[in-house]
Design an enzyme around this catalytic site. Structure first.
Site, PDB file in Angstrom:
ATOM      1  N   CYS A   2     -39.870  59.916 -70.968  1.00 57.92           N
ATOM      2  CA  CYS A   2     -39.149  60.640 -72.015  1.00 57.92           C
ATOM      3  C   CYS A   2     -39.649  62.087 -72.084  1.00 57.92           C
ATOM      4  O   CYS A   2     -40.847  62.328 -72.100  1.00 57.92           O
ATOM      5  CB  CYS A   2     -39.303  60.019 -73.403  1.00 57.92           C
ATOM      6  SG  CYS A   2     -38.744  58.332 -73.508  1.00 57.92           S
ATOM      7  N   ARG A  27     -38.545  63.177 -66.464  1.00 51.16           N
ATOM      8  CA  ARG A  27     -39.322  62.248 -67.286  1.00 51.16           C
ATOM      9  C   ARG A  27     -38.493  61.093 -67.818  1.00 51.16           C
ATOM     10  O   ARG A  27     -39.021  60.157 -68.414  1.00 51.16           O
ATOM     11  CB  ARG A  27     -39.944  62.996 -68.457  1.00 51.16           C
ATOM     12  CG  ARG A  27     -41.096  63.878 -68.056  1.00 51.16           C
ATOM     13  CD  ARG A  27     -41.786  64.412 -69.271  1.00 51.16           C
ATOM     14  NE  ARG A  27     -42.480  63.354 -69.971  1.00 51.16           N
ATOM     15  CZ  ARG A  27     -43.803  63.249 -70.038  1.00 51.16           C
ATOM     16  NH1 ARG A  27     -44.550  64.134 -69.468  1.00 51.16           N
ATOM     17  NH2 ARG A  27     -44.352  62.263 -70.689  1.00 51.16           N
ATOM     18  N   TRP A  75     -36.124  57.638 -71.411  1.00 45.35           N
ATOM     19  CA  TRP A  75     -36.310  56.538 -70.475  1.00 45.35           C
ATOM     20  C   TRP A  75     -36.494  55.312 -71.352  1.00 45.35           C
ATOM     21  O   TRP A  75     -37.511  55.163 -72.023  1.00 45.35           O
ATOM     22  CB  TRP A  75     -37.537  56.784 -69.601  1.00 45.35           C
ATOM     23  CG  TRP A  75     -37.732  55.735 -68.541  1.00 45.35           C
ATOM     24  CD1 TRP A  75     -37.170  55.722 -67.298  1.00 45.35           C
ATOM     25  CD2 TRP A  75     -38.561  54.574 -68.617  1.00 45.35           C
ATOM     26  NE1 TRP A  75     -37.587  54.599 -66.609  1.00 45.35           N
ATOM     27  CE2 TRP A  75     -38.437  53.883 -67.385  1.00 45.35           C
ATOM     28  CE3 TRP A  75     -39.372  54.024 -69.599  1.00 45.35           C
ATOM     29  CZ2 TRP A  75     -39.108  52.691 -67.127  1.00 45.35           C
ATOM     30  CZ3 TRP A  75     -40.042  52.837 -69.339  1.00 45.35           C
ATOM     31  CH2 TRP A  75     -39.902  52.186 -68.107  1.00 45.35           C
ATOM     32  N   ASN A 101     -41.906  59.890 -77.872  1.00 50.11           N
ATOM     33  CA  ASN A 101     -42.235  59.346 -76.552  1.00 50.11           C
ATOM     34  C   ASN A 101     -43.396  58.394 -76.772  1.00 50.11           C
ATOM     35  O   ASN A 101     -44.345  58.736 -77.466  1.00 50.11           O
ATOM     36  CB  ASN A 101     -42.643  60.500 -75.623  1.00 50.11           C
ATOM     37  CG  ASN A 101     -43.068  60.004 -74.262  1.00 50.11           C
ATOM     38  OD1 ASN A 101     -42.693  58.909 -73.846  1.00 50.11           O
ATOM     39  ND2 ASN A 101     -43.849  60.800 -73.557  1.00 50.11           N
ATOM     40  N   GLY A 102     -43.322  57.202 -76.184  1.00 52.05           N
ATOM     41  CA  GLY A 102     -44.392  56.221 -76.358  1.00 52.05           C
ATOM     42  C   GLY A 102     -43.826  54.899 -76.823  1.00 52.05           C
ATOM     43  O   GLY A 102     -42.602  54.682 -76.769  1.00 52.05           O
ATOM     44  N   GLU A 478     -47.389  53.317 -48.491  1.00 50.39           N
ATOM     45  CA  GLU A 478     -46.823  54.477 -49.185  1.00 50.39           C
ATOM     46  C   GLU A 478     -45.402  54.773 -48.662  1.00 50.39           C
ATOM     47  O   GLU A 478     -44.498  55.096 -49.436  1.00 50.39           O
ATOM     48  CB  GLU A 478     -47.746  55.692 -49.023  1.00 50.39           C
ATOM     49  CG  GLU A 478     -47.218  57.009 -49.542  1.00 50.39           C
ATOM     50  CD  GLU A 478     -46.815  57.002 -51.028  1.00 50.39           C
ATOM     51  OE1 GLU A 478     -47.092  56.028 -51.728  1.00 50.39           O
ATOM     52  OE2 GLU A 478     -46.172  57.975 -51.439  1.00 50.39           O
ATOM     53  N   LYS A 482     -41.940  54.777 -50.825  1.00 50.03           N
ATOM     54  CA  LYS A 482     -41.077  55.961 -50.875  1.00 50.03           C
ATOM     55  C   LYS A 482     -39.636  55.585 -50.538  1.00 50.03           C
ATOM     56  O   LYS A 482     -38.701  55.976 -51.224  1.00 50.03           O
ATOM     57  CB  LYS A 482     -41.605  56.988 -49.867  1.00 50.03           C
ATOM     58  CG  LYS A 482     -41.480  58.393 -50.270  1.00 50.03           C
ATOM     59  CD  LYS A 482     -42.578  58.946 -51.133  1.00 50.03           C
ATOM     60  CE  LYS A 482     -42.879  58.151 -52.365  1.00 50.03           C
ATOM     61  NZ  LYS A 482     -44.058  58.597 -53.092  1.00 50.03           N
ATOM     62  N   GLU A 485     -37.992  53.225 -53.305  1.00 50.99           N
ATOM     63  CA  GLU A 485     -37.755  53.740 -54.650  1.00 50.99           C
ATOM     64  C   GLU A 485     -36.598  54.721 -54.732  1.00 50.99           C
ATOM     65  O   GLU A 485     -36.003  54.882 -55.794  1.00 50.99           O
ATOM     66  CB  GLU A 485     -39.026  54.343 -55.265  1.00 50.99           C
ATOM     67  CG  GLU A 485     -39.453  55.670 -54.696  1.00 50.99           C
ATOM     68  CD  GLU A 485     -40.683  56.257 -55.412  1.00 50.99           C
ATOM     69  OE1 GLU A 485     -40.753  56.205 -56.639  1.00 50.99           O
ATOM     70  OE2 GLU A 485     -41.560  56.769 -54.703  1.00 50.99           O
ATOM     71  N   HIS A 501     -48.281  35.498 -40.306  1.00 52.69           N
ATOM     72  CA  HIS A 501     -48.723  34.453 -41.235  1.00 52.69           C
ATOM     73  C   HIS A 501     -47.652  34.136 -42.267  1.00 52.69           C
ATOM     74  O   HIS A 501     -47.952  33.594 -43.324  1.00 52.69           O
ATOM     75  CB  HIS A 501     -50.036  34.865 -41.908  1.00 52.69           C
ATOM     76  CG  HIS A 501     -51.159  35.004 -40.928  1.00 52.69           C
ATOM     77  ND1 HIS A 501     -51.769  33.921 -40.335  1.00 52.69           N
ATOM     78  CD2 HIS A 501     -51.726  36.092 -40.374  1.00 52.69           C
ATOM     79  CE1 HIS A 501     -52.689  34.345 -39.484  1.00 52.69           C
ATOM     80  NE2 HIS A 501     -52.671  35.670 -39.483  1.00 52.69           N
ATOM     81  N   LYS A 600     -40.819  60.054 -64.057  1.00 49.27           N
ATOM     82  CA  LYS A 600     -42.141  60.561 -63.681  1.00 49.27           C
ATOM     83  C   LYS A 600     -43.057  60.458 -64.901  1.00 49.27           C
ATOM     84  O   LYS A 600     -42.599  60.490 -66.022  1.00 49.27           O
ATOM     85  CB  LYS A 600     -42.001  62.032 -63.257  1.00 49.27           C
ATOM     86  CG  LYS A 600     -43.105  62.445 -62.325  1.00 49.27           C
ATOM     87  CD  LYS A 600     -42.652  63.460 -61.329  1.00 49.27           C
ATOM     88  CE  LYS A 600     -43.764  63.828 -60.403  1.00 49.27           C
ATOM     89  NZ  LYS A 600     -43.773  63.013 -59.182  1.00 49.27           N
TER      90      LYS A 600
HETATM   91  C1  F6R Z   1     -44.054  57.035 -56.510  1.00 49.96           C
HETATM   92  C2  F6R Z   1     -44.747  57.651 -57.620  1.00 49.96           C
HETATM   93  C3  F6R Z   1     -45.512  56.767 -58.532  1.00 49.96           C
HETATM   94  C4  F6R Z   1     -46.750  57.488 -59.076  1.00 49.96           C
HETATM   95  C5  F6R Z   1     -47.439  56.608 -60.127  1.00 49.96           C
HETATM   96  C6  F6R Z   1     -48.713  57.233 -60.632  1.00 49.96           C
HETATM   97  O1  F6R Z   1     -43.421  57.980 -55.716  1.00 49.96           O
HETATM   98  O2  F6R Z   1     -44.684  58.830 -57.820  1.00 49.96           O
HETATM   99  O3  F6R Z   1     -45.863  55.575 -57.915  1.00 49.96           O
HETATM  100  O4  F6R Z   1     -47.614  57.759 -58.027  1.00 49.96           O
HETATM  101  O5  F6R Z   1     -46.573  56.398 -61.198  1.00 49.96           O
HETATM  102  O6  F6R Z   1     -48.469  58.468 -61.220  1.00 49.96           O
HETATM  103  P1  F6R Z   1     -49.616  59.519 -61.445  1.00 49.96           P
HETATM  104  O7  F6R Z   1     -50.105  59.941 -60.113  1.00 49.96           O
HETATM  105  O8  F6R Z   1     -48.983  60.619 -62.213  1.00 49.96           O
HETATM  106  O9  F6R Z   1     -50.692  58.806 -62.209  1.00 49.96           O
END
Ligand code: F6R
Length: 605
Positions: A2, A27, A75, A101-102, A478, A482, A485, A501, A600
């Site tokens: 948010c 966000r 969000w 937010n929260g 990773e 990527k 997502e 396995h 994010k």
């Molecule tokens: C994936 C991604 C997330 C963040 C995770 C941690 O592309 O960006 O998996 O890495 O939410 O976020 P931070 O690094 O901000 O603690």
């Protein structure tokens, strides 16, 4: 999660709020809304399900303006995305409006109590209880009413409150959620995150836990939990305003991939320059320990795995990497002889911050590796060291991951030096290897490297597997995250030796398998797994350094990366995988910057 923005000053707040929301859309983006105090002393409210464009459209049909306003991009946590569940929320008399937010953990109990008192609720959100509580406690002093309401709440919040009786003031409060006040001239701003403020000011005040503030055009007054006024020094943000803009790029994700070489170079320069942040840390934090535990989430967790590999190899100290949300509830075996390293791009991830607090409570020295200077985690930990990736706007992390790797290599070299496990010559060679990485990364970030075509051939896959051993397994994890997502294709990463396995059962004719082959010493072993999937007629794509001879290997397509010491290959091998994820999402018609269901900064548990 948010985005929150507030403005009070002499300008019309609506365009400022809308620009702020746009800067914060990463966000959360399932609905957006704003509340503005109009010239008649009333609060105008407009809110819409969907992206900010929907809110903008709604605002073209009605005339809303005012010098003080608050806005929110959501969000959803409690209550599905809808107009009514969007923020701001207002009390029944429409005298108060809030954005939040929260999560309010005890909202059901509070809601029931308020309903018993005759309060009518409009939404399904947890947030709405806050505005009704404020209205209930209001006796002409908004700050006092907010403080009284906050005493009832369990959970986390960053919130802004407007009151029709106080035409040019916004009261705000924070607990376990970021809230930043930006100081202008004759106008002030409040936001959940720095990018929304960059175009207005670089002078900021961050609210700490349980603090409240009253913001007017000419003043910022901050109060402690007890209501006493406190003085805070302003922080200056050194981010470039353009860093949070597209600047002609088609997306933030692609722009941020292109910024990887600079992010690597900036991070390395800090760790090898006069203001090396590692030198500010008491050496005992590295000497008086017999293990390291790394806590992080998502991409940062994957960076931590590479850090573990490097530290165990060069320092011969056991390193455990824990998903932060598991660590905090897992009764971890850590003590005063454990160094806890927390990695976070945003520095606001609730689980990672909680893990740091848990480690601290158990006696560990804690060290945060964070990209946002002054973020909550940098206060929660005993020490903090930066990554210098600049603002990362795309939800999927790219350049921050590469910078995290760079910071972790430097941390590893520093610990090795302090503990005497690497001599001067080895350290010099280590840093020389790191120094070459920005230029090598540049070769990979330029052009599409044939990946657009590859993405087009993968876009209709139902499932894609990533394989690797050792460091390559960590990069496979990773890469898989990527791709899944942002393209919404099911992806899984497997340690190459583990496939047979069980998961090999899923491989059939044409299944796409992407194998990372950068660790030369064990590449042959990984090639065994390649043969096994090829025997099931999989389609194999390899990511490998130029010098690795793959003549005759059962591989359909090889994506080459420049040669570098194997230990540093994750910095390079991830780049084509990040780009492949981006181009695949694009080929499938998705907005890579804002993947569905995600946001994010995961500031809730
Ligand atoms: C994936 C991604 C997330 C963040 C995770 C941690 O592309 O960006 O998996 O890495 O939410 O976020 P931070 O690094 O901000 O603690």
């Amino acid at each position: 999660m948010c985005g929150i923005i507030g403005y009070t000053g002499s300008q019309d707040s609506v365009p400022i709020l809308l620009r702020g929301l746009t800067a914060l859309e990463y966000r959360g983006y399932d609905s957006a809304g704003l509340a503005v105090l109009n010239e008649y002393g009333q609060i105008d409210l407009v809110k819409k399900k969907g992206r900010i464009a929907e809110l903008q459209k709604a605002l073209t049909d009605i005339c809303v303006s005012g010098h003080t306003g608050i806005a929110h991009t959501r969000w959803a946590t409690h209550g599905q995305p809808s107009d009514v569940n969007s923020h701001p929320h207002m009390d029944i008399s429409n005298r108060f409006a809030i954005v939040h937010n929260g999560i309010i953990e005890n909202y059901l109990m509070l809601k029931q109590a308020l309903m018993n008192e005759g309060v009518l609720f409009r939404s399904q959100t947890d947030t709405e209880v806050i505005v009704h509580l404020i209205a209930k406690f209001y006796m002409g002093d908004l700050k006092a009413a907010v403080r009284a309401a906050l005493k009832q709440l369990k959970g986390s919040f960053a919130l802004l409150v407007l009151c029709a009786d106080n035409p040019s003031s916004i009261v705000c409060a924070a607990k376990d959620n970021p809230l930043i006040i930006g100081e202008g001239e004759g106008e002030n701003f409040i936001a959940s995150d720095i990018p929304a403020l960059l175009e207005h000011t670089k002078k900021i005040y961050r609210l700490a836990d349980a603090e409240t503030a009253e913001v007017t055009p000419d003043g910022i007054e901050i109060f402690g939990a007890d209501g006493q006024r406190i003085q805070k020094a302003a922080q200056l943000v050194d981010w470039d305003v353009n860093a949070a803009k597209l600047e002609g790029n088609e997306s933030f994700m692609l722009k941020e991939i292109r910024e990887i070489p600079a992010a690597l170079a900036n991070t390395l320069a800090r760790y090898t320059g006069k203001s090396n942040p590692l030198l500010t840390i008491d050496k005992k934090a590295f000497q008086n320990i017999d293990k390291i535990v790394i806590v992080a989430c998502g991409t940062a967790y994957h960076a931590g795995l590479v850090g573990k590999y490097a530290i165990e190899k060069l320092v011969r100290l056991p390193v455990q990497v824990e998903i932060a949300s598991e660590f905090r509830y897992g009764n971890p075996i850590v003590d005063a002889r454990t160094l806890c390293v927390a990695i976070s791009q945003s520095g606001e991830t609730a689980d990672t911050i909680a893990a740091v607090k848990e480690a601290k409570a158990r006696g560990c020295v804690t060290l945060a590796v964070a990209n946002v200077v002054g973020s909550s985690i940098t206060y929660a930990a005993d020490y903090s060291i930066p990554t210098l990736a600049g603002p990362e706007i795309a939800v999927a992390s790219t350049k921050a991951y590469n910078s995290q790797l760079m910071a972790l290599y430097c941390l590893c070299a520093h610990i090795a030096k302090v503990r005497g496990t690497l001599d001067k010559t080895a350290l010099r060679a280590f840093y020389a290897g790191l120094k070459r990485l920005p230029a090598l990364a540049k070769k990979l970030t330029e052009g599409d490297g044939g990946l657009i075509k590859l993405a087009a051939s993968l876009k209709n896959e139902h499932s894609i597997f990533f394989l690797g051993r050792g460091l390559d397994y960590y990069v496979a994890m990773e890469s898989s995250l990527k791709l899944k997502e942002i393209s919404y294709i099911h992806c899984e990463a497997y340690a190459a030796g583990e496939l047979k396995h069980g998961t090999l059962a899923l491989v059939e004719e044409g299944t796409a398998v992407i194998v990372l082959l950068t660790e030369r010493a064990i590449a042959e072993k990984t090639l065994n797994a390649v043969s096994e999937v090829k025997a099931r007629r999989a389609r194999v794509i390899a990511v490998a350094p130029k010098a690795l001879d793959l003549t005759g290997a059962p591989i359909d397509k090889i994506v080459r990366i420049p040669d570098c010491p194997d230990l540093f290959a994750p910095v390079l091998s991830i780049i084509p995988c990040q780009k492949l994820a981006y181009y695949t999402a694009r080929a499938r018609g998705f907005d890579a910057d804002k993947p569905r269901n995600l946001a994010k900064s995961v500031t809730v548990e």
